[in-house]
Scaffold this motif. Structure first.
Motif, short mmCIF file in Angstrom:
data_model
loop_
_atom_site.label_atom_id
_atom_site.label_comp_id
_atom_site.label_asym_id
_atom_site.label_seq_id
_atom_site.Cartn_x
_atom_site.Cartn_y
_atom_site.Cartn_z
N UNK C 25 0.83 -1.18 0.00
CA UNK C 25 0.00 0.00 0.00
C UNK C 25 0.88 1.24 0.00
N UNK C 26 0.90 1.95 -1.12
CA UNK C 26 1.55 3.26 -1.10
C UNK C 26 0.46 4.23 -0.72
N UNK C 27 0.39 4.48 0.57
CA UNK C 27 -0.80 5.10 1.14
C UNK C 27 -0.93 6.56 0.82
N UNK C 28 -2.01 7.15 1.31
CA UNK C 28 -2.17 8.57 1.03
C UNK C 28 -1.02 9.41 1.54
N UNK C 29 -0.35 8.93 2.61
CA UNK C 29 0.82 9.68 3.07
C UNK C 29 2.05 9.03 2.47
N UNK C 30 2.58 9.68 1.47
CA UNK C 30 3.78 9.13 0.85
C UNK C 30 4.51 10.28 0.22
N UNK C 31 5.82 10.29 0.31
CA UNK C 31 6.53 11.46 -0.21
C UNK C 31 6.43 11.64 -1.71
N UNK C 32 6.17 10.56 -2.46
CA UNK C 32 6.24 10.75 -3.91
C UNK C 32 4.95 10.73 -4.63
N UNK C 33 3.84 10.60 -3.96
CA UNK C 33 2.60 10.54 -4.74
C UNK C 33 2.04 11.92 -4.99
N UNK C 34 2.79 12.94 -4.72
CA UNK C 34 2.41 14.30 -5.11
C UNK C 34 1.06 14.72 -4.58
N UNK C 35 0.81 14.39 -3.36
CA UNK C 35 -0.49 14.74 -2.83
C UNK C 35 -1.05 13.52 -2.15
N UNK C 36 -2.36 13.57 -1.86
CA UNK C 36 -2.96 12.44 -1.16
C UNK C 36 -3.53 11.48 -2.19
N UNK C 37 -2.67 10.61 -2.69
CA UNK C 37 -3.10 9.60 -3.63
C UNK C 37 -2.74 8.27 -3.02
N UNK C 38 -3.66 7.34 -3.07
CA UNK C 38 -3.36 6.03 -2.53
C UNK C 38 -3.25 5.06 -3.70
N UNK C 39 -2.14 4.32 -3.73
CA UNK C 39 -1.96 3.34 -4.78
C UNK C 39 -1.83 1.99 -4.12
N UNK C 40 -2.69 1.08 -4.54
CA UNK C 40 -2.60 -0.27 -4.02
C UNK C 40 -1.89 -1.09 -5.07
N UNK C 41 -0.72 -1.60 -4.72
CA UNK C 41 0.08 -2.32 -5.70
C UNK C 41 0.02 -3.80 -5.42
N UNK C 42 -0.19 -4.55 -6.45
CA UNK C 42 -0.07 -6.00 -6.31
C UNK C 42 1.26 -6.36 -6.96
N UNK C 43 2.21 -6.79 -6.14
CA UNK C 43 3.57 -6.94 -6.62
C UNK C 43 4.06 -8.36 -6.49
#
Lengths: 217, 591, 380
Positions: C25-43
């Motif tokens: 989970x690259x959650x809403x708090x992340x230094x590189x998502x340029x704002x509050x974006x949540x990315x759920x990655x299946x890796x």
């Protein structure tokens, strides 16, 4: 859209309206020539020296490390703000401290977030105005600082001034609900002359659908 | 010097058997001394390195760094340390506690231990001692290198200990019970062990040139000997070999030399003692080029420095702690002084890498000779001068590391490891070959033309031919069994056949041409050609695989996948050129 | 209690196809998502198999709020979509109102709008450039780009009085005229620009590390791009020569001579090169506009309460991030019936899954930066 050849007479004379001929006419050719510049030595060395891009990058950083710095030491030194900076509100009065506001309520109506609240009463018979302003509260936590209140004001008395340090650390609104006492100040002579110039030769009451506000009950 | 005191203390009256408590106490005192002299200044230096780094980074950004604490920010490291110490120590649930707790310590301690083998200066100590058997106190001259332990395998010791840091990082990654930390730990482990090999190979060249693994000897091998001094040494060589009774290992023999006839008494003894030590250093470092090794070994220095920067997880190789990608990597779950230990460990590692580079390549504590400095008569401030040069050089290299951080973005982790194994490693190997040859030929560049190449080929290259071909065949077969090549087998199969033929020819040629042709030169050329062809085919085979992996190209559908309908609906991305598409605009325009 | 999953988490966990895969989970708090974006990655290891973006953390109900405000009151709200390119947001809002109400904008105001919009494009691209290199690890170019952008922000402060949400363009023209001080600053900025661009070229575009990080990473084909409705530099990188300033011209853009940079490869490096080239082309447009700036009004006479006739309009401009559009429906009163912002960043974000499939996580950061999203516009 207006046709290219149509003559437009400037309807508002401004002292300071630069037009195309005031600027350097070689600007475009200067840009074109600069963008095309390539250094030949750089290109040749780039082909043969490994990691040339990296070395160039190191050189640029080295120049920056020894260049003069841009830091302003904040509380002791402050950058000047522009002349028309939109900071905390300022309610102007006459140079003789006479109230300029006519309590029309235009600013209250135009504000997109309803952050201005005014209270007024009928003035005494002898005074020039119809209404006296009692309270003028602006909730800075809601304010967008969009300048609409300043532009709609028929008397040009509410403006957004240059103050940007209005934060507070109390639990309630504190500093952030500004009142008439906080924001009222006397206009300087130059400012008052500008206001009179903007209002024009007619000094009648404000026009338009501004008198929707009712006196305080 | 301490061990000399310990060993010869019986001569000045201490009994050979001291009670057990005194024996243990001696080690405690030694430990505290080492801590006070090395570890404590190191920690302070590391703390101020953080300040220096922030300042240089800031200057590169056209801003000042910390400048509010004590003028130019000199109190900032102390404030940072206090801040870290008073922070709440958050322990996440479900961490593997022993592993998690010990990780910062394991990552920090070996780095401090490595400093025990780095010489920071060289002092001549003159002491008036009365040993048993003397009628009166006599002046003695000792040479004391400022090193905690003058191991004769110092370089090996440093390399071995610095490899332990990765264990700590790996422990941190595992113990934190956090996917991001695991990422960071894994990446860091892969990165550090990849870059160990070029480091070791570069330092191998240094050990080759210096003739010793002892760091003190490596520094002394880089000392330039001016002609006047060299003349004296050559005469002493002649004296010691001429059977005149002069033994260069005996201190007393130096007193009879002509050089000291104008000196009297203690001065004479000191001068003779210094000559004794210097001549011994000269003899022990025979064969070295007597220049800072960066001059003959500049490629090795560059490789070492780049690999060293990668060892410390610094930009451009700081993906394991890449702030913007995996938040904080392996030290995400550490707060307070635990994080501080990792932080200090990283900066201490920076200083360590710089110190090793200075010792091995830049001449250690040596500095240019000042005209007033005599190389024989007493000079009390010499060790200060050397220490100053050591600090200056280390500061310079550390600043270069910070400069790198200011300039470069990060490499991706597979690009990191690619760079180590495919770029640095082959260059290191070739470097060793060249350096070995040049050192063997005493750095005579003209000797290349005079070398008997056939003799060289027969004795040195020929034994390696068969192992080389076998290794190449193994390397060639590895991609065939991998999954990527399985999908590309239509492309790879023909090449495999070509390469197989080339290998067979190479092996057959080995026998056929030795029987048929008598000309050695033709044989050598032909065989090198065949090896080159085999190598080229191997690389060609790998190139496709690597290109496919890198570009993210979608795999072609296998026949069995198509038969079962498991076809990927997305078309593969382009590696070639597409035509520009112009869209007519009439349908959107209004008015 | 730490091991129970919510209903959504269970649904997401069910999508794992292979036992080697895991969900990050690259959650809403992340230094590189340029704002509050949540990315759920299946890796799988470090390779990303699927991305599910969750946005809406910054949704402020713009469309609903402005239904209760007059047209003029709604313009400051449009500032806050793409807060890094605020002038172009105002531009599209005013274009829509002018089309609806049939207001004619004076020529000088149009020229000023073009100058301001192109300067805003330069500022936005500089900021994007800084943040992208910051994500990739280069802290220095970020500081330089932001410092360089400060000069434009100073110009805008001189003109409008604010430094982020300018509210400078109004229906009918602009808020204040360009005075000679601002004009001098703009001219100086344009003159210094080539030297700075050379610095950035030396530091960044030739840097082998960045080239190897971005070349061939995140390839997008042109047919996919058109199907997803992508616009802006992302579309031009795939080979489609589509720029609203040339294809569906608005304002006085036909009078200026500039090129639309296009690339064929569709990878991150192409998007980079296009944006850097766009900075240069924007500088040329500003130079031409300055040299031929006519005299005249800076704002048309607009009635205090704008009451457009019934109807709807769609106005779109080439914002720095793509096609920013505004759909307005008027019912004849002073307040709009319906307003919708066609967000370029949101539409561009929908292609992320396609582009990033099969790339390692480190590449995901590079790709996300090169698509250049701002969450204010994505969520409105």
């Amino acid at each position: 859209m207006i046709e290219k050849d149509q003559n437009i007479a400037p309807t508002q004379k401004h002292l300071d309206q630069p037009i195309g001929s005031d600027f350097d006419q070689n600007l475009l050719s200067f840009l074109d020539s600069e963008f095309k510049k390539r250094k030949t030595l750089d290109a040749i060395l780039g082909r043969f020296v490994p990691l040339w891009g990296i070395l160039k990058g190191l050189n640029i950083t080295r120049k920056a490390i020894f260049a003069p710095k841009s830091t302003i030491q904040y509380p002791e030194q402050k950058l000047p703000v522009a002349k028309g900076f939109r900071g905390q509100h300022v309610l102007l009065t006459d140079p003789h401290s006479e109230q300029l506001c006519i309590c029309c309520g235009s600013c209250v109506n135009i504000c997109p977030v309803n952050c201005i609240e005014i209270k007024f009463e009928q003035a005494k018979e002898t005074s020039k105005r119809k209404r006296d302003l009692i309270e003028y509260n602006v909730d800075l936590t809601k304010c967008l600082f969009c300048n609409l209140c300043a532009e709609i004001c028929p008397e040009f008395c509410i403006i957004l001034g240059p103050k940007y340090e209005y934060s507070d650390i109390t639990r309630g609104l504190g500093n952030l609900m500004v009142t008439k006492e906080t924001i009222e100040r006397r206009a300087t002579n130059e400012e008052y002359d500008e206001i009179l110039a903007k209002k024009g030769p007619k000094k009648s009451a404000a026009t338009g659908d501004t008198t929707k506000a009712k006196p305080e009950n | 010097m301490f061990t000399w005191i310990l060993r010869e203390s019986y001569k000045i009256g201490l009994s050979p058997t001291i009670p057990a408590w005194a024996h243990d106490l001696w080690f405690v005192i030694m430990g505290l001394l080492i801590f006070a002299v090395i570890a404590l200044p190191l920690i302070i230096a590391v703390a101020y390195l953080t300040l220096w780094e922030r300042k240089i980074l800031a200057w590169a950004h056209y801003r000042l760094g910390p400048n509010r604490a004590w003028g130019y920010g000199f109190l900032q490291p102390l404030l940072d340390a206090v801040k870290l110490l008073i922070k709440e120590d958050i322990v996440p649930v479900c961490v593997d506690w022993p592993v998690w707790f010990l990780a910062p310590i394991v990552a920090f301690t070996p780095m401090v231990a490595c400093f025990l083998a780095i010489p920071m200066s060289n002092a001549f100590v003159n002491m008036k001692l009365q040993l048993p058997g003397d009628t009166e106190p006599v002046m003695h001259v000792f040479q004391v290198p400022m090193i905690a332990g003058n191991l004769n395998i110092g370089l090996l010791f440093i390399l071995a200990l610095s490899s332990l840091v990765v264990v700590g990082i790996f422990m941190a990654g595992w113990g934190s019970n956090n996917k991001y930390s695991l990422f960071g730990g894994m990446r860091s482990a892969a990165q550090i062990i990849s870059y160990e090999v070029p480091v070791i190979l570069s330092l191998l060249c240094v050990a080759l040139l210096a003739g010793s693994l002892s760091t003190v000897d490596i520094v002394k091998a880089q000392k330039f000997i001016p002609p006047g001094e060299m003349k004296t040494y050559l005469e002493l060589d002649r004296l010691s070999m001429s059977g005149s009774g002069f033994d260069y290992t005996k201190r007393g023999d130096y007193l009879n030399l002509d050089y000291f006839k104008n000196l009297e008494g203690d001065e004479k003894i000191i001068a003779a003692g210094k000559l004794y030590h210097r001549y011994n250093d000269y003899v022990n470092t025979q064969g070295s080029p007597r220049l800072p090794f960066i001059i003959p070994l500049f490629i090795a220095f560059i490789i070492y420095f780049i690999a060293g920067v990668a060892e410390t997880n610094r930009s451009p190789f700081d993906l394991p702690e890449g702030e913007s990608e995996i938040v904080a990597g392996f030290h995400t779950e550490y707060s307070g002084i635990k994080f501080g230990l990792f932080f200090l460990g990283e900066y201490g590692n920076m200083i360590l890498i710089s110190a090793i580079a200075v010792t091995c390549f830049l001449g250690g504590y040596l500095g240019p000779a000042i005209p007033g400095m005599s190389w024989i008569t007493a000079s009390t401030g010499e060790y200060i001068y050397y220490f100053f040069w050591f600090i200056l050089k280390v500061c310079l290299l550390v600043s270069v590391m910070v400069w790198f951080r200011a300039t470069f973005p990060r490499l991706r982790v597979d690009q990191l490891t690619d760079f180590a194994w495919k770029a640095l490693l082959p260059i290191s190997f070739i470097n060793i070959l060249i350096v070995g040859y040049m050192h063997f030929a005493d750095w005579n560049f003209i000797s290349i033309a005079e070398t008997n190449w056939i003799l060289w080929y027969d004795n040195i290259v020929r034994p390696f031919e068969y192992p080389f071909l076998r290794a190449l065949m193994l390397l060639f077969f590895v991609p065939i069994v991998s999954d990527y090549v399985y999908r590309y087998r239509k492309v790879i199969m023909p090449r495999f056949i070509y390469a197989e033929i080339a290998f067979i020819l190479a092996f057959m040629g080995y026998d056929i041409f030795t029987l048929w042709f008598g000309s050695k030169t033709f044989e050598i050329v032909l065989r090198c050609l065949l090896y080159a062809v085999a190598l080229f085919l191997t690389i060609w085979m790998w190139r496709d695989v690597i290109l496919a992996m890198r570009s993210g190209q979608q795999f072609p559908n296998l026949p069995e996948e198509e038969a079962m309908g498991m076809v990927e609906k997305v078309k593969p991305g382009p590696l070639g050129v597409q035509e520009t598409i112009e869209i007519p605009t009439t349908s959107y325009a209004r008015e | 209690m730490a091991f129970t999953l919510t209903r959504i988490q269970r649904a997401e966990a069910d999508t794992i196809e292979d036992s080697e895969e895991y969900i990050l989970n690259m959650g809403p708090q992340h230094p590189s998502t340029h704002g509050v974006l949540r990315l759920l990655l299946r890796c799988d290891g470090e390779i990303v198999k699927e991305i599910k973006p969750y946005f809406g953390y910054l949704h402020r109900c713009y469309s609903k709020v402005v239904e209760d405000l007059t047209y003029v009151q709604g313009v400051p709200y449009s500032d806050r979509w793409d807060y890094l390119a605020s002038m172009t947001n105002n531009h599209v809002n005013c274009l829509a109102i002018e089309k609806l109400a049939g207001i004619e904008v004076p020529r000088r105001a149009e020229y000023i709008r073009v100058i301001i919009a192109e300067l805003q494009r330069i500022a936005s691209h500089l900021f994007w450039f800084g943040t992208q290199v910051n994500d990739l690890g280069g802290y220095t170019p970020f500081m330089w780009a932001v410092r360089h952008r400060e000069k434009i922000v100073d110009i805008f402060e001189e003109l409008s009085g604010a430094r982020l949400t300018y509210h400078y363009m109004r229906p009918g023209g602009v808020m204040r005229d360009i005075n000679s001080k601002a004009g001098k600053w703009i001219e100086e900025f344009i003159k210094e620009l080539p030297q700075h661009m050379r610095n950035y070229d030396d530091l960044i575009m030739g840097n082998e590390i960045l080239l190897v990080r971005m070349d061939g990473v995140g390839v997008l084909t042109s047919d996919l791009a058109i199907k997803y409705g992508i616009s802006g530099p992302v579309l031009r990188a795939t080979g489609v020569k589509w720029d609203l300033r040339k294809n569906i011209p608005y304002s006085v853009y036909p009078e200026f001579d500039f090129e639309i940079p296009t690339r064929q490869k569709g990878c991150s490096l192409s998007r980079w090169e296009i944006r850097i080239e766009e900075i240069r082309q924007s500088a040329r447009i500003v130079a031409q506009a300055l040299m031929t700036l006519p005299a005249g009004d800076y704002k048309a006479k607009v009635p205090r309460a704008i009451k457009p006739p019934k109807g709807d309009v769609y106005a779109a401009i080439e914002a720095p991030r793509g096609e920013l559009g505004m759909y307005m429906v008027s019912d004849g009163s002073t307040k709009p019936w319906r307003v919708h912002c066609r967000s370029s960043c949101l539409i561009n974000l929908t292609a992320l899954n396609e582009i990033t499939r099969g790339a390692p996580i480190a590449d995901l950061i590079a790709i996300l930066g090169s698509i250049d999203i701002v969450l204010g516009e994505t969520d409105r």
